[in-house]
Write an enzyme that holds these catalytic residues in place. Structure first.
Site, PDB file in Angstrom:
ATOM      1  N   ASP A 289     -12.075  25.004  19.690  1.00 34.29           N
ATOM      2  CA  ASP A 289     -11.276  25.344  18.607  1.00 34.29           C
ATOM      3  C   ASP A 289     -10.769  24.331  17.586  1.00 34.29           C
ATOM      4  O   ASP A 289      -9.701  23.905  17.549  1.00 34.29           O
ATOM      5  CB  ASP A 289     -10.167  26.096  19.374  1.00 34.29           C
ATOM      6  CG  ASP A 289      -9.094  26.792  18.391  1.00 34.29           C
ATOM      7  OD1 ASP A 289      -9.373  27.044  17.136  1.00 34.29           O
ATOM      8  OD2 ASP A 289      -7.943  27.354  18.815  1.00 34.29           O
TER       9      ASP A 289
ATOM     10  N   GLN B 242       1.251  28.576  18.390  1.00 35.46           N
ATOM     11  CA  GLN B 242       0.563  29.857  17.671  1.00 35.46           C
ATOM     12  C   GLN B 242       1.653  30.574  16.860  1.00 35.46           C
ATOM     13  O   GLN B 242       2.677  30.966  17.507  1.00 35.46           O
ATOM     14  CB  GLN B 242      -0.198  30.755  18.771  1.00 35.46           C
ATOM     15  CG  GLN B 242      -1.513  29.911  19.067  1.00 35.46           C
ATOM     16  CD  GLN B 242      -2.810  29.899  18.453  1.00 35.46           C
ATOM     17  OE1 GLN B 242      -2.335  30.554  17.016  1.00 35.46           O
ATOM     18  NE2 GLN B 242      -3.900  29.432  18.434  1.00 35.46           N
TER      19      GLN B 242
ATOM     20  N   CYS C  13     -10.590  29.323  12.996  1.00 29.10           N
ATOM     21  CA  CYS C  13      -9.948  29.936  11.778  1.00 29.10           C
ATOM     22  C   CYS C  13     -10.526  29.909  10.603  1.00 29.10           C
ATOM     23  O   CYS C  13      -9.863  30.245   9.632  1.00 29.10           O
ATOM     24  CB  CYS C  13      -8.393  28.985  11.902  1.00 29.10           C
ATOM     25  SG  CYS C  13      -8.581  27.300  11.207  1.00 29.10           S
TER      26      CYS C  13
ATOM     27  N   TYR D 226     -10.440  20.114  20.984  1.00 26.57           N
ATOM     28  CA  TYR D 226      -9.452  20.327  19.963  1.00 26.57           C
ATOM     29  C   TYR D 226      -8.418  21.126  20.521  1.00 26.57           C
ATOM     30  O   TYR D 226      -7.771  22.162  20.169  1.00 26.57           O
ATOM     31  CB  TYR D 226     -10.111  20.967  18.798  1.00 26.57           C
ATOM     32  CG  TYR D 226     -11.253  20.406  18.249  1.00 26.57           C
ATOM     33  CD1 TYR D 226     -11.079  19.003  17.178  1.00 26.57           C
ATOM     34  CD2 TYR D 226     -12.488  20.930  18.511  1.00 26.57           C
ATOM     35  CE1 TYR D 226     -12.268  18.660  16.770  1.00 26.57           C
ATOM     36  CE2 TYR D 226     -13.583  20.244  17.927  1.00 26.57           C
ATOM     37  CZ  TYR D 226     -13.435  19.226  17.207  1.00 26.57           C
ATOM     38  OH  TYR D 226     -14.655  18.484  16.481  1.00 26.57           O
TER      39      TYR D 226
ATOM     40  N   CYS E 200       6.917  45.128  -0.197  1.00 25.20           N
ATOM     41  CA  CYS E 200       7.604  44.036  -0.504  1.00 25.20           C
ATOM     42  C   CYS E 200       7.603  43.799  -2.087  1.00 25.20           C
ATOM     43  O   CYS E 200       6.418  43.790  -2.661  1.00 25.20           O
ATOM     44  CB  CYS E 200       7.414  42.477   0.146  1.00 25.20           C
ATOM     45  SG  CYS E 200       8.401  41.087  -0.623  1.00 25.20           S
TER      46      CYS E 200
ATOM     47  N   CYS F 123      11.769  39.571   2.573  1.00 23.67           N
ATOM     48  CA  CYS F 123      10.418  38.962   3.053  1.00 23.67           C
ATOM     49  C   CYS F 123      10.191  40.053   4.541  1.00 23.67           C
ATOM     50  O   CYS F 123      11.243  39.986   5.276  1.00 23.67           O
ATOM     51  CB  CYS F 123      10.650  37.803   3.528  1.00 23.67           C
ATOM     52  SG  CYS F 123       9.062  36.733   4.042  1.00 23.67           S
TER      53      CYS F 123
ATOM     54  N   GLU G  59      -8.111  16.138  22.632  1.00 19.38           N
ATOM     55  CA  GLU G  59      -7.204  16.346  21.688  1.00 19.38           C
ATOM     56  C   GLU G  59      -6.853  14.889  20.725  1.00 19.38           C
ATOM     57  O   GLU G  59      -6.480  14.000  21.273  1.00 19.38           O
ATOM     58  CB  GLU G  59      -5.885  16.956  21.837  1.00 19.38           C
ATOM     59  CG  GLU G  59      -4.605  17.069  20.541  1.00 19.38           C
ATOM     60  CD  GLU G  59      -5.216  17.859  19.542  1.00 19.38           C
ATOM     61  OE1 GLU G  59      -4.980  17.222  18.308  1.00 19.38           O
ATOM     62  OE2 GLU G  59      -5.925  18.789  19.445  1.00 19.38           O
TER      63      GLU G  59
ATOM     64  N   CYS H  54       3.723  36.200  -4.669  1.00 21.60           N
ATOM     65  CA  CYS H  54       4.241  35.627  -3.614  1.00 21.60           C
ATOM     66  C   CYS H  54       2.904  34.874  -2.785  1.00 21.60           C
ATOM     67  O   CYS H  54       1.917  35.660  -2.704  1.00 21.60           O
ATOM     68  CB  CYS H  54       4.986  36.217  -2.418  1.00 21.60           C
ATOM     69  SG  CYS H  54       5.522  35.171  -1.067  1.00 21.60           S
TER      70      CYS H  54
ATOM     71  N   CYS I 132       1.795  36.932   1.116  1.00 20.14           N
ATOM     72  CA  CYS I 132       1.239  38.162   1.321  1.00 20.14           C
ATOM     73  C   CYS I 132       0.529  38.431   0.237  1.00 20.14           C
ATOM     74  O   CYS I 132       0.855  39.098  -0.619  1.00 20.14           O
ATOM     75  CB  CYS I 132       2.177  39.218   1.775  1.00 20.14           C
ATOM     76  SG  CYS I 132       3.208  39.151   3.246  1.00 20.14           S
TER      77      CYS I 132
END
Length: 469
Positions: free
Chosen positions: A399, A300, A426, A329, A73, A176, A350, A79, A82
């Site tokens: 999670d 997701q 994450c 979670y 790109c 993109c 949650e 950007c 990415c």
């Protein structure tokens, strides 16, 4: 040697650091430089000085290293979407594994742990099912434009992604590669339509204008395609005209909604929402389960790779048909449902009320009878009363958000001593912090990175824990 802010330096990048920055050294002092790759010989300008390190911006790649490739790109260097596109995908996976292992050793004290190779994504481009584009009145200028002798105006109808670290300037993108190609084509059409019809972009400083965001959700396993027009004001004439134009130009679109965010909150979620065309939802699948997804629902972002992530969690859980499973979670219950056919029962916990309502809707629509959900803050809800009502868990999956688990939850897990524990994260740095605590009562048997976001430094990680005897 004393370095000054604004000074230009030359150095070799030795490794990839956290958040995708390359790291090299000058006179023993670490220097972090974005948009570089290990092996690069670069010229950079110091922009920040700290006692133990420097931060610099890349000026020029003097000699490219063996891992550097030409980005696909044209916007890759500027950007925020990415930031690793200049690194070959094979080496992205290696660097992510190294990053996770560094966190396990340095933060978690798990120096014996050898992290397994990263599970890569079959689709290194066009993998996202959701893209959130921003609109504004000032665009990001390239270095070439800034260095021109003549004046270059940065004011226009800019539509694209924010430049890294700048809330007030938009990188006015011309392509993109993150989502299906139709996504950018829709963005380009909306930008042109707004310019033609004199529709003003939202001004984040003066809080004027109309168009704020364009959010596009493209289902992976179905043909559903949603366009969410986010505006600062409620003007049905404008959004209905744009909706009709989009339907005529892109017959693939299955639903169009208008979120009205008339507040100063910098979010694409409106204070209220109107459906302009179609049902207002799209349908997608993870495994054999289907999910109805609204404009503001969490799902997701990489559907295909989420299935791989969940398969790793399932493998680590080693569930039996008599097991009671807790899913902490749990969000909208995607993982809870995915694992429900492998155990006796699942309890999801949650904090967000909307997520719990969507989770309950999902189990009803999939006719799953052995899953239930509890709403509340984990540190308050995850108590003896819960285990008395729903049974003591044989396996627990957690999670948590990027900040990791609350210390009270970690302590509760150490007290409860569930035989099997699976930690999905994450953020491997906060995961390592929590694992250091849990290692007092658990053996950490395996740590598996799963790449959900190719071309970025982000990485999901799954850890397999078993209670010490």
């Amino acid at each position: 040697m004393a370095f000054k802010k604004g000074e230009d330096v030359e150095l070799t990048i030795d490794s990839a650091a956290y958040k995708g920055k390359g790291i090299g050294k000058i006179d023993g002092l670490a220097v972090f430089v974005p948009n570089t790759a290990p092996g690069d010989r670069v010229k950079a300008r110091i922009i920040k000085k700290k006692k133990s390190y420097l931060e610099a911006k890349l000026l020029d790649v003097l000699e490219p290293g063996p891992h550097r490739i030409e980005p696909k790109c044209q916007h890759a260097q500027h950007c925020g979407g990415c930031n690793w596109q200049h690194v070959s995908y094979k080496h992205q996976l290696e660097f992510k594994r190294d990053q996770v292992e560094d966190h396990m050793h340095r933060i978690g004290g798990l120096t014996h742990m050898e992290v397994t190779p990263t599970i890569g994504c079959d689709n290194a481009f066009h993998y996202r099912n959701k893209m959130e584009y921003s609109m504004g009145h000032k665009r990001w200028l390239s270095r070439e434009e800034i260095n021109r002798d003549e004046y270059v105006d940065d004011r226009c109808f800019a539509a694209g992604l924010h430049a890294p670290g700048r809330f007030d300037k938009i990188l006015n993108i011309n392509e993109c590669y993150l989502q299906h190609p139709i996504s950018y084509n829709i963005l380009d059409f909306v930008r042109s339509w707004c310019i033609e019809h004199d529709i003003a972009p939202y001004n984040r400083i003066d809080h004027e204008g109309f168009m704020r965001n364009l959010v596009i959700r493209k289902a992976w396993h179905t043909d559903d395609l949603m366009v969410n027009i986010v505006t600062y004001k409620d003007n049905q004439d404008v959004v209905e005209a744009l909706s009709y134009a989009l339907q005529n130009e892109f017959p693939e679109i299955t639903t169009i909604v208008n979120n009205v965010n008339d507040t100063r909150r910098p979010t694409a979620e409106g204070r209220y929402e109107k459906v302009l065309y179609g049902s207002g939802n799209i349908t997608d699948k993870i495994g054999k389960y289907h999910f109805n997804i609204g404009a503001n629902d969490f799902f997701q972002t990489n559907t295909a790779q989420a299935e791989r992530l969940y398969e790793v969690a399932k493998s680590f859980a080693e569930l039996s048909e008599d097991d009671v499973l807790y899913d902490l979670y749990c969000g909208v219950g995607t993982l809870s449902l995915f694992l429900s056919d492998s155990c006796k029962s699942v309890l999801g916990i949650e904090l967000e009320e909307v997520a719990v309502k969507n989770a309950q809707k999902n189990i009803q629509e999939n006719n799953v009878g052995n899953v239930s959900f509890v709403e509340g803050d984990m540190k308050d809800v995850f108590t003896e009363e819960i285990t008395s009502e729903h049974g003591t868990p044989d396996c627990l999956i957690t999670d948590p958000p990027r900040a990791g688990m609350h210390p009270d939850v970690v302590e509760r897990l150490k007290e409860l001593q569930v035989p099997k524990l699976v930690y999905v994260s994450c953020n491997s740095s906060t995961m390592a912090r929590d694992l250091e605590e849990l290692n007092e009562v658990y053996n950490i048997l395996e740590v598996q990175p799963v790449d959900m976001f190719p071309q970025t430094y982000h990485i999901e990680t799954v850890a397999k824990l078993r209670l010490k005897e």
